[in-house]
Each structure stands twice: as C-alpha cells, then as structure tokens.
Motif scaffolding. Sequence first.
Motif, PDB file in Angstrom:
ATOM      1  N   VAL A 159     -58.911   0.200  -7.645  1.00  0.00           N
ATOM      2  CA  VAL A 159     -58.452  -0.146  -8.814  1.00  0.00           C
ATOM      3  C   VAL A 159     -58.754   0.691  -9.891  1.00  0.00           C
ATOM      4  CG1 VAL A 159     -58.275  -2.776  -8.122  1.00  0.00           C
ATOM      5  CG2 VAL A 159     -60.229  -1.973  -9.320  1.00  0.00           C
ATOM      6  N   ALA A 160     -58.090   0.483 -10.818  1.00  0.00           N
ATOM      7  CA  ALA A 160     -58.298   1.219 -12.029  1.00  0.00           C
ATOM      8  C   ALA A 160     -57.448   0.987 -13.370  1.00  0.00           C
ATOM      9  CB  ALA A 160     -58.050   3.074 -12.033  1.00  0.00           C
ATOM     10  N   GLY A 161     -58.033   1.116 -14.504  1.00  0.00           N
ATOM     11  CA  GLY A 161     -57.520   0.637 -15.744  1.00  0.00           C
ATOM     12  C   GLY A 161     -57.497   1.890 -16.595  1.00  0.00           C
ATOM     13  N   VAL A 162     -56.217   1.933 -16.924  1.00  0.00           N
ATOM     14  CA  VAL A 162     -55.977   3.498 -17.977  1.00  0.00           C
ATOM     15  C   VAL A 162     -55.481   3.048 -19.360  1.00  0.00           C
ATOM     16  CG1 VAL A 162     -55.495   4.673 -15.851  1.00  0.00           C
ATOM     17  CG2 VAL A 162     -53.545   3.565 -17.208  1.00  0.00           C
ATOM     18  N   GLY A 163     -55.591   1.888 -19.873  1.00  0.00           N
ATOM     19  CA  GLY A 163     -55.361   1.120 -20.799  1.00  0.00           C
ATOM     20  C   GLY A 163     -54.010   1.620 -21.587  1.00  0.00           C
ATOM     21  N   SER A 164     -53.781   2.197 -22.494  1.00  0.00           N
ATOM     22  CA  SER A 164     -52.563   2.578 -23.100  1.00  0.00           C
ATOM     23  C   SER A 164     -52.193   4.131 -23.097  1.00  0.00           C
ATOM     24  CB  SER A 164     -52.232   2.038 -24.430  1.00  0.00           C
ATOM     25  OG  SER A 164     -53.439   2.717 -25.215  1.00  0.00           O
ATOM     26  N   LYS A 165     -52.940   4.758 -22.048  1.00  0.00           N
ATOM     27  CA  LYS A 165     -52.971   6.139 -21.938  1.00  0.00           C
ATOM     28  C   LYS A 165     -51.586   6.767 -21.479  1.00  0.00           C
ATOM     29  CE  LYS A 165     -57.858   7.235 -22.286  1.00  0.00           C
ATOM     30  NZ  LYS A 165     -57.759   7.803 -23.799  1.00  0.00           N
ATOM     31  N   ASP A 166     -51.083   5.802 -20.350  1.00  0.00           N
ATOM     32  CA  ASP A 166     -49.772   6.216 -19.578  1.00  0.00           C
ATOM     33  C   ASP A 166     -48.749   5.331 -19.812  1.00  0.00           C
ATOM     34  OD1 ASP A 166     -48.087   7.379 -17.646  1.00  0.00           O
ATOM     35  OD2 ASP A 166     -49.225   6.346 -16.122  1.00  0.00           O
ATOM     36  N   LEU A 167     -48.106   5.166 -20.955  1.00  0.00           N
ATOM     37  CA  LEU A 167     -47.073   4.290 -21.587  1.00  0.00           C
ATOM     38  C   LEU A 167     -45.778   4.515 -20.769  1.00  0.00           C
ATOM     39  CD1 LEU A 167     -47.783   4.117 -25.404  1.00  0.00           C
ATOM     40  CD2 LEU A 167     -48.430   2.525 -23.733  1.00  0.00           C
ATOM     41  N   LEU A 168     -45.216   3.580 -20.205  1.00  0.00           N
ATOM     42  CA  LEU A 168     -43.983   3.391 -19.658  1.00  0.00           C
ATOM     43  C   LEU A 168     -42.780   3.937 -20.577  1.00  0.00           C
ATOM     44  CD1 LEU A 168     -42.165   3.054 -17.038  1.00  0.00           C
ATOM     45  CD2 LEU A 168     -41.763   0.593 -17.529  1.00  0.00           C
ATOM     46  N   LYS A 169     -43.027   3.380 -21.706  1.00  0.00           N
ATOM     47  CA  LYS A 169     -42.241   3.523 -22.905  1.00  0.00           C
ATOM     48  C   LYS A 169     -43.072   4.151 -24.244  1.00  0.00           C
ATOM     49  CE  LYS A 169     -38.340   0.778 -21.599  1.00  0.00           C
ATOM     50  NZ  LYS A 169     -37.383  -0.310 -22.023  1.00  0.00           N
ATOM     51  N   PRO A 170     -43.250   5.545 -24.000  1.00  0.00           N
ATOM     52  CA  PRO A 170     -43.862   5.902 -25.164  1.00  0.00           C
ATOM     53  C   PRO A 170     -43.342   5.985 -26.573  1.00  0.00           C
ATOM     54  CG  PRO A 170     -43.320   7.703 -23.410  1.00  0.00           C
ATOM     55  CD  PRO A 170     -42.863   6.586 -23.117  1.00  0.00           C
ATOM     56  N   ASP A 171     -42.135   5.952 -26.667  1.00  0.00           N
ATOM     57  CA  ASP A 171     -41.508   5.726 -27.871  1.00  0.00           C
ATOM     58  C   ASP A 171     -41.553   4.646 -28.620  1.00  0.00           C
ATOM     59  OD1 ASP A 171     -40.508   8.392 -27.577  1.00  0.00           O
ATOM     60  OD2 ASP A 171     -38.302   7.829 -26.880  1.00  0.00           O
ATOM     61  N   THR A 172     -41.973   3.285 -27.995  1.00  0.00           N
ATOM     62  CA  THR A 172     -42.294   2.084 -28.481  1.00  0.00           C
ATOM     63  C   THR A 172     -43.579   1.611 -27.715  1.00  0.00           C
ATOM     64  OG1 THR A 172     -40.776   1.073 -26.688  1.00  0.00           O
ATOM     65  CG2 THR A 172     -39.820   1.326 -28.740  1.00  0.00           C
ATOM     66  N   PRO A 173     -44.810   2.264 -28.230  1.00  0.00           N
ATOM     67  CA  PRO A 173     -45.976   1.738 -27.714  1.00  0.00           C
ATOM     68  C   PRO A 173     -46.531   0.714 -27.726  1.00  0.00           C
ATOM     69  CG  PRO A 173     -46.145   3.061 -29.733  1.00  0.00           C
ATOM     70  CD  PRO A 173     -44.926   3.094 -29.382  1.00  0.00           C
ATOM     71  N   THR A 174     -45.871  -0.496 -28.421  1.00  0.00           N
ATOM     72  CA  THR A 174     -46.339  -1.988 -28.287  1.00  0.00           C
ATOM     73  C   THR A 174     -45.423  -2.600 -27.426  1.00  0.00           C
ATOM     74  OG1 THR A 174     -45.338  -2.214 -30.397  1.00  0.00           O
ATOM     75  CG2 THR A 174     -47.579  -1.760 -30.447  1.00  0.00           C
ATOM     76  N   SER A 175     -44.478  -2.032 -26.880  1.00  0.00           N
ATOM     77  CA  SER A 175     -43.392  -2.696 -26.042  1.00  0.00           C
ATOM     78  C   SER A 175     -44.054  -3.434 -24.920  1.00  0.00           C
ATOM     79  CB  SER A 175     -42.514  -1.796 -25.459  1.00  0.00           C
ATOM     80  OG  SER A 175     -41.389  -2.336 -24.436  1.00  0.00           O
ATOM     81  N   ALA A 176     -43.489  -4.544 -24.555  1.00  0.00           N
ATOM     82  CA  ALA A 176     -44.069  -5.156 -23.386  1.00  0.00           C
ATOM     83  C   ALA A 176     -43.950  -4.529 -22.034  1.00  0.00           C
ATOM     84  CB  ALA A 176     -43.482  -6.606 -23.060  1.00  0.00           C
ATOM     85  N   ASP A 177     -42.883  -3.641 -21.977  1.00  0.00           N
ATOM     86  CA  ASP A 177     -42.828  -2.761 -20.993  1.00  0.00           C
ATOM     87  C   ASP A 177     -44.055  -2.002 -20.669  1.00  0.00           C
ATOM     88  OD1 ASP A 177     -40.221  -3.661 -20.600  1.00  0.00           O
ATOM     89  OD2 ASP A 177     -39.290  -2.086 -21.533  1.00  0.00           O
ATOM     90  N   ASN A 178     -44.702  -1.731 -21.261  1.00  0.00           N
ATOM     91  CA  ASN A 178     -46.030  -0.875 -21.359  1.00  0.00           C
ATOM     92  C   ASN A 178     -47.013  -1.854 -20.746  1.00  0.00           C
ATOM     93  OD1 ASN A 178     -45.104   1.594 -22.061  1.00  0.00           O
ATOM     94  ND2 ASN A 178     -45.205   0.755 -24.249  1.00  0.00           N
ATOM     95  N   ARG A 179     -47.083  -3.072 -20.346  1.00  0.00           N
ATOM     96  CA  ARG A 179     -48.270  -3.877 -19.724  1.00  0.00           C
ATOM     97  C   ARG A 179     -47.702  -4.244 -18.493  1.00  0.00           C
ATOM     98  NH1 ARG A 179     -47.099  -7.027 -24.756  1.00  0.00           N
ATOM     99  NH2 ARG A 179     -46.052  -8.417 -23.806  1.00  0.00           N
ATOM    100  N   ARG A 180     -48.275  -3.586 -17.609  1.00  0.00           N
ATOM    101  CA  ARG A 180     -47.733  -3.372 -16.232  1.00  0.00           C
ATOM    102  C   ARG A 180     -48.852  -3.002 -15.323  1.00  0.00           C
ATOM    103  NH1 ARG A 180     -47.286   1.368 -18.083  1.00  0.00           N
ATOM    104  NH2 ARG A 180     -46.956   3.227 -16.846  1.00  0.00           N
ATOM    105  N   VAL A 181     -48.687  -3.176 -13.785  1.00  0.00           N
ATOM    106  CA  VAL A 181     -49.654  -2.590 -12.883  1.00  0.00           C
ATOM    107  C   VAL A 181     -48.775  -1.923 -11.936  1.00  0.00           C
ATOM    108  CG1 VAL A 181     -50.882  -3.338 -10.946  1.00  0.00           C
ATOM    109  CG2 VAL A 181     -51.293  -4.704 -12.934  1.00  0.00           C
ATOM    110  N   THR A 182     -49.324  -0.670 -11.479  1.00  0.00           N
ATOM    111  CA  THR A 182     -48.650   0.294 -10.528  1.00  0.00           C
ATOM    112  C   THR A 182     -49.508   0.226  -9.111  1.00  0.00           C
ATOM    113  OG1 THR A 182     -49.772   2.294 -11.310  1.00  0.00           O
ATOM    114  CG2 THR A 182     -47.475   1.703 -12.169  1.00  0.00           C
ATOM    115  N   LEU A 183     -48.682   0.293  -8.299  1.00  0.00           N
ATOM    116  CA  LEU A 183     -49.340   0.421  -6.719  1.00  0.00           C
ATOM    117  C   LEU A 183     -48.794   1.497  -6.019  1.00  0.00           C
ATOM    118  CD1 LEU A 183     -48.709  -2.958  -7.373  1.00  0.00           C
ATOM    119  CD2 LEU A 183     -49.870  -3.034  -5.090  1.00  0.00           C
ATOM    120  N   GLY A 184     -49.674   2.366  -5.436  1.00  0.00           N
ATOM    121  CA  GLY A 184     -49.220   3.396  -4.757  1.00  0.00           C
ATOM    122  C   GLY A 184     -50.373   4.157  -4.093  1.00  0.00           C
ATOM    123  N   ARG A 185     -50.038   5.295  -3.531  1.00  0.00           N
ATOM    124  CA  ARG A 185     -50.984   6.233  -2.859  1.00  0.00           C
ATOM    125  C   ARG A 185     -51.405   7.274  -3.763  1.00  0.00           C
ATOM    126  NH1 ARG A 185     -49.161   6.871   2.537  1.00  0.00           N
ATOM    127  NH2 ARG A 185     -50.343   8.801   2.259  1.00  0.00           N
TER     128      ARG A 185
END
Length: 185
Positions: A159-185
């Motif tokens: 697990v890792a937390g990156v805060g708001s460093k890797d925004l899904l929607k950088p043009d709208t940094p406070t968008s709910a779309d940026n509150r997420r979790v990713t799973l991968g390798r």
Amino acid sequence: MVKNIRTFAITGVVAALALAGSTAAWAQAAGTEARVVDVGSGVVDAETIKEGLFPLEHCEELRKNGFKCMGVKPTVTFSLPAVAFAFGSAVLPQSLMRQLDVFAEVLSANRTLPYTIRIVGHADASGTEEGNRVLSQRRAEEVRRYLVSKGADGGKLDVAGVGSKDLLKPDTPTSADNRRVTLGR
C-alpha cells in the motif's frame, strides 16, 4: 463494465486477448508500457481482472488450449471509482466493496503467483499536502484490509498513499474524480 480507458504507452500485442473473448477495451490497446483502466461505477468481471493483473498466466492458458500467444500484453492498473470515497473519508462504501469482492476473488484464487499487487490511495487537492497524503494512505490501507478479510494474501499487497500528486483530473484538482484507489502491479 469498463467506462473509461486512459492509455499510457502499452507493450505487446493484444490479438491473443481478442481470441480469448476479452472485453473490447483490451482490443483497443497496443503500445509499450502499462495502462490505467478507470472502472467507473461498473463492476469488472473476474476474467478481465485476472487478464489485467496476470497477463503472462493468461498467455500460458492460451497455449495450453492450443492457441498461439501473439505477444505479451502489459499489466493493467485498475482505477476504482471516484464516487467511492466521501470527502475527507477512508470509509469503504458498498459500491466499492462490490468491486473489491471481485478483486478479492481473483487474488485469493491466484495466491500462489509470485506477484505483489500495489494499492495506491489518492486524494483531491482540497486539503494540505500532508493531510492528503495521510488520507490517501488510509484509503489504500482500508482497501488492503478489506481484500485480506475476503481471502487475499496480505503479504502480497503493498500500500501507498500519494495524496494529490497524481490527479486523475488535473484541470479540476478538487474534483471528486481525484479521490480514488488504484490496484495494479
């Protein structure tokens, strides 16, 4: 099922996936590295998750069934829905649990594979940098805890937390779309 796909340079050829009856999303991909699939509000099926997290094993299955594996596709990082986390919260809502149930099914069925799955928590840019990092770490830890409670091997979940460093929607940094979790390798 898979609502939106963002492709970041993908390796290999995916023709074998089309033969195996994979989703249309797989057939659109080709390039040189890895890709992120935004799951949205849908629930991804177990086969798609397995193919995304463990592509080499899928190629082996094709060979065992008499198909020629045309190349190795990249692993996929699944971005779980923006609506999953309420503002300032790490509590897992029911909609996210339904998605995580399928991930847990795949992970517990593939416990013997030597791969580590990385769970990364994200936050929007509403709070302080430190507050967002802590919140995103808590989100990743909650997802890990839930997956382990459903049979996944906790030793293979990083697990890792990156805060708001890797925004899904950088043009709208406070968008709910940026509150997420990713799973991968």
